[in-house]
Design an enzyme around this catalytic site. Structure first.
Site, short mmCIF file in Angstrom:
data_model
loop_
_atom_site.label_atom_id
_atom_site.label_comp_id
_atom_site.label_asym_id
_atom_site.label_seq_id
_atom_site.Cartn_x
_atom_site.Cartn_y
_atom_site.Cartn_z
N THR A 288 -0.79 8.64 4.29
CA THR A 288 -0.59 9.71 3.31
C THR A 288 -0.85 9.17 1.92
OG1 THR A 288 1.71 9.11 2.88
CG2 THR A 288 1.30 10.73 4.64
N ASP A 289 -1.22 10.04 1.00
CA ASP A 289 -1.09 9.66 -0.39
C ASP A 289 0.41 9.46 -0.64
OD1 ASP A 289 -1.36 9.08 -3.05
OD2 ASP A 289 -2.67 10.76 -3.51
N TRP A 290 0.76 8.84 -1.75
CA TRP A 290 2.15 8.43 -1.97
C TRP A 290 3.06 9.66 -2.16
CZ3 TRP A 290 -0.55 4.90 -0.33
CH2 TRP A 290 -0.19 3.57 -0.31
#
Ligand code: BGC
Length: 813
Positions: A230-232
């Site tokens: 995932t992106d953060w």
């Protein structure tokens, strides 16, 4: 799955599996000591190695170890030489090895959809071929050093202000031909170790749980065999994410997600086989990035700084020149007045997660002084102040006159352009505009040197003597600037993004940053594909850039063999200086039944030609590259018909043309309803009534929640009391860091901290309780986000119990 990995998976408990599919904290994966599984380190990317040296507070991004700050992606793309991207990649791979980093988080190959996106500096281009070619070379460069990359942000992440909650509504053809195309190229050709999914939703589904994107297209079609992270903070429903093919949740540390996974496996809602697959991919990534042999000899920071300067020099774009450049530096040279804060406080990179604390900086001032250039300097304005400084600007104007050549150093500041927020206009800041007007009014010859990661509106353009765009040139960009201004080097960059005259002319304007739903109304007409077909006058077209020498192009020949199109020509340098020309090959075919852009870039090459000499140009591409995406068959289709091959010096400067007849494809027929064909025959104006038909479904309007809710942005929730209280508290917290950074003594570290803290202040209102909880590695706990949501929804007792940890977050309703 290899036997060894299968054995390890079989030996793990369910709880350990749930641990392995999330980060340990912002920059590390979980180790499982009893099975000898090490933790690996992930670090931003993409313009340097941002190893966070102090994880205390500040959402883990305030203190970074020093590393080389290379020119940003938007800059390197203007070189039109993907080898530069590969060289940067190799250097970053080497620095990553030295720093013990296993995965470098980049490159970003999102398309530049609107000039307003605050993060354009971190993306390559409005054209998917340019983005794909530079992304591919970058990945190959980094991974040649045994370090993984993360191709991001997959997909359709085109704005910053709604990225955490927004929904990108994109039609299938635009998705395939534009937004997925660079990802496809990089995945197929460079096989990156990982892909990072975007924050936003794509056609109603969060990218982090989008099965069609993460499994159907990425793995089944393109053959991706790496890991998706995932992106953060992009996880929403983590169980759905695992089932969809999202393997690793970063930064992790979310009890709720682990508990949800364990419970879902227990109840059968999540097949354990799906979890095992995600775990196996984490283990494969750990194996791939730790079994990389002996470390190389440590890198030489000075050599990397020189590389950064060399590439910045080859990437800068000379936009306009009435003959004043190159400047003469000799004793008889006319008096030089240098104006602008960015002369000694050069803006060489963008702000946000990519912000590097550089090993050293060479500003234009440093480079001028090293050359012994005689000049007078007037600061004129302060870049980190949105207001004009009357005394500074008057002093600068008073120093100018009809005899003076003014070098004006300006552009966008970190207050105006950054990850985390978008611009509202293309204007330069008011202090700079007023100052420029004042300088021009003195009759001085004004040369503008720009530092900006995206197009800006240039007032008084026609009165300017020259414009040199350095974009964001990396830590030694001052050296590149001086070399170009004084003619030691040849300007050889070309724009990788069109520069409109006004923002209202741009393709995404009708629906950009206007709400949760981002309707991609322009479909396949993005960037020059829009301007060409709409006949819009531009400040500078895509591909534009001048040289100090002149060229003549001749002898175009086009042939087709074995499904490849071969294009050859010769470029003659007719001037008395060496130079480089960027040969852009566009193909036009828009006479058929299927609506198309006026022309599309299919190949390009940079040729370097000695003074008076000539150089051959050889380009080739697959005939299949000319296909369009057929939404009826869900497949690429090559249309039969008459095409035109154009060799051009910009999208609007065709130098040579040749016909190309295609007979090996399919007859032309439109797969669209008649209303779509009619409205999309040309770039649509405003909001086309047929957009739902193009999209294939009706889209009920979705309004931002006005109360504090898991998916409300804090800025929208301010309309409620609870929203104001929580949003206000977060804001105060961010501003405390900002003030602390401002109070530091002047230094490279202060600069980086100020920019980072400012980015957080600006970004925070656009986050949502859910995304903040998911991204803050426990600092803003998920139970607090959910508890507040329940209280605001009118369930105070349940909400309070969740918030205080007395009731489970799994049991919120
Ligand atoms: C950015 C990513 C970055 C990550 C880690 C996110 O906010 O969108 O590009 O890699 O943070 O810093």
């Amino acid at each position: 799955m290899t036997d060894a990995i299968a054995e390890t998976v079989a030996a793990l408990t369910l709880e350990e599996k749930a641990l392995l599919v999330e980060g340990r904290d912002s920059w590390y994966t979980h180790p499982i000591d009893r099975l000898g599984i090490p933790s690996i380190t992930l670090t931003d990317g993409p313009h340097g190695v941002r190893l966070v040296s102090d994880t205390g507070g500040g959402f883990d991004i305030l203190n970074n170890a020093r590393s080389t700050a290379f020119p940003t992606s938007a800059t390197v793309a203007c070189s039109w030489d993907p080898e530069h991207s590969r060289r940067i990649g190799r250097a970053l791979g080497h620095e990553s090895r030295d720093a013990g980093v296993h995965v470098l988080l980049g490159p970003g190959v999102n398309l530049v959809r609107s000039p307003l996106c605050g993060r354009n500096f971190e993306y390559f281009s409005e054209d998917p071929l340019v983005s794909g070619a530079f992304g591919q070379a970058f990945v190959e460069g980094v991974e040649s050093q045994g370090v993984g990359t993360s191709l991001k942000h997959y997909a359709a992440n085109s704005n910053e202000e709604f990225r955490f909650v927004g929904d990108s509504l994109v039609d299938e053809r635009a998705m395939r031909e534009l937004y997925l195309r660079a990802f496809e190229r990089v995945v197929r050709r460079a096989r990156p170790a990982t892909v990072m999914c975007a924050y936003n939703r794509v056609n109603g589904v969060f990218a982090s749980e989008h099965r069609e994107l993460l499994t159907g297209i990425l793995r089944d079609e393109w053959g991706f065999d790496g890991l998706v992270m995932t992106d953060w903070g992009a996880a929403a429903d983590r169980v759905a994410g695992v089932a969809a093919g999202c393997d690793l949740d970063m930064p992790g540390g979310i009890d709720h997600n682990r508990e949800a996974i364990v419970a879902a496996v227990g109840s059968g809602a999540l097949a354990e086989a799906d979890l095992d697959l995600a775990v196996a991919r984490v283990l494969a990534l750990v194996a791939r990035t730790t079994a990389v042999g002996e470390a190389p000899a440590p890198h030489d920071p000075e050599a990397h700084a020189r590389l950064a300067a060399e590439i910045a020099t080859d990437s800068a774009v000379l936009l306009r020149n009435t003959g004043v450049l190159p400047l003469s530096a000799g004793p008889d040279a006319p008096p030089l007045l240098v104006v602008g804060d960015l002369f000694d406080r050069m803006r060489f990179q963008g702000a946000g997660s990519s912000l590097i604390t550089p090993t050293s900086v060479v500003s234009p001032k440093d480079a001028f002084d090293a050359r012994g250039i005689d000049y007078r300097f007037e600061r004129g304005y302060r870049s980190m102040d949105a207001h004009a400084d009357g005394a500074l600007s008057s002093a600068a104007i008073a120093a100018a006159g009809p005899e003076t050549t003014v070098l004006f150093f300006g552009g966008l500041t970190d207050l105006e352009e950054s990850e985390g927020f978008d611009r509202r206009t293309l204007h330069l800041g008011e202090p700079q505009v007023a100052l420029l007007r004042g300088l021009l009014d003195t009759g001085a010859r004004v040369v503008v040197v720009l530092f900006a990661g995206a197009p800006v509106e240039l007032p008084f353009h026609d009165e300017l003597a020259a414009v040199l765009d350095m974009v964001l040139p990396g830590q030694h960009g001052g050296e590149a600037t001086a070399a170009l201004l004084f003619g030691e080097a040849e300007p050889a960059g070309r724009l990788a993004t069109s520069w409109p005259l006004a923002i209202e002319d741009s393709s995404a304007w009708a629906d950009y940053d206007r709400g949760i739903q981002a309707r991609y109304l322009e479909s396949i007409y993005v960037g020059y594909r829009w301007y060409d077909a709409a006949g819009t006058a531009l400040r500078y077209p895509f591909g534009h850039g001048l040289s100090y020498t002149s060229f003549v192009w001749r002898d175009l020949a086009v042939s087709v063999a074995d499904g490849r199109v071969r294009v050859t020509a010769t470029v003659h340098n007719t001037g008395d200086r060496a130079g480089a020309e960027v040969v852009q090959c566009y193909v036009a075919n828009n006479a058929g039944a299927v609506f198309k852009p006026e022309q599309e870039l299919r190949a390009f090459a940079k040729v370097r030609v000695p003074a008076g000499g000539s150089a051959p140009v050889e380009l080739d591409f697959d005939l299949a590259d000319l296909a369009y995406w057929d939404v009826a068959d869900h497949a690429w289709r090559l249309e039969n018909g008459e095409y035109e091959v154009r060799l051009s010096a910009s999208a609007q400067d065709v130098r040579l043309r040749a016909p190309l007849s295609v007979t090996t494809g399919v007859p032309s027929r439109s797969p669209y309803p008649e209303a779509v064909d009619r409205e999309y025959a040309r770039p649509p104006a405003g909001v086309p009534a047929s957009f739902p038909l193009l999209l294939g479904r009706a889209v009920p309007e979705e309004r931002a929640p006005r109360r504090l809710a898991m998916e409300s942005r804090f800025v929208d929730a301010r309309r409620s009391v609870l929203g104001r209280i929580v949003g206000g508290a977060l804001d105060r917290r961010m501003r405390t860091d900002y003030r602390a950074a401002l109070a530091m003594p002047d230094s490279i570290e202060r600069d980086a901290r100020v920019k980072n803290a400012h980015f957080l202040v600006r970004m925070m209102p656009f986050t949502s309780p859910r995304s903040l909880a998911m991204s803050s590695a426990g600092e803003f706990p998920y139970r607090v986000a959910l508890g507040l949501d329940r209280i605001a929804a009118g369930h105070p007792i349940r909400g309070l119990r969740i918030l205080l940890g007395r009731a489970s977050t799994l049991d919120a309703d």
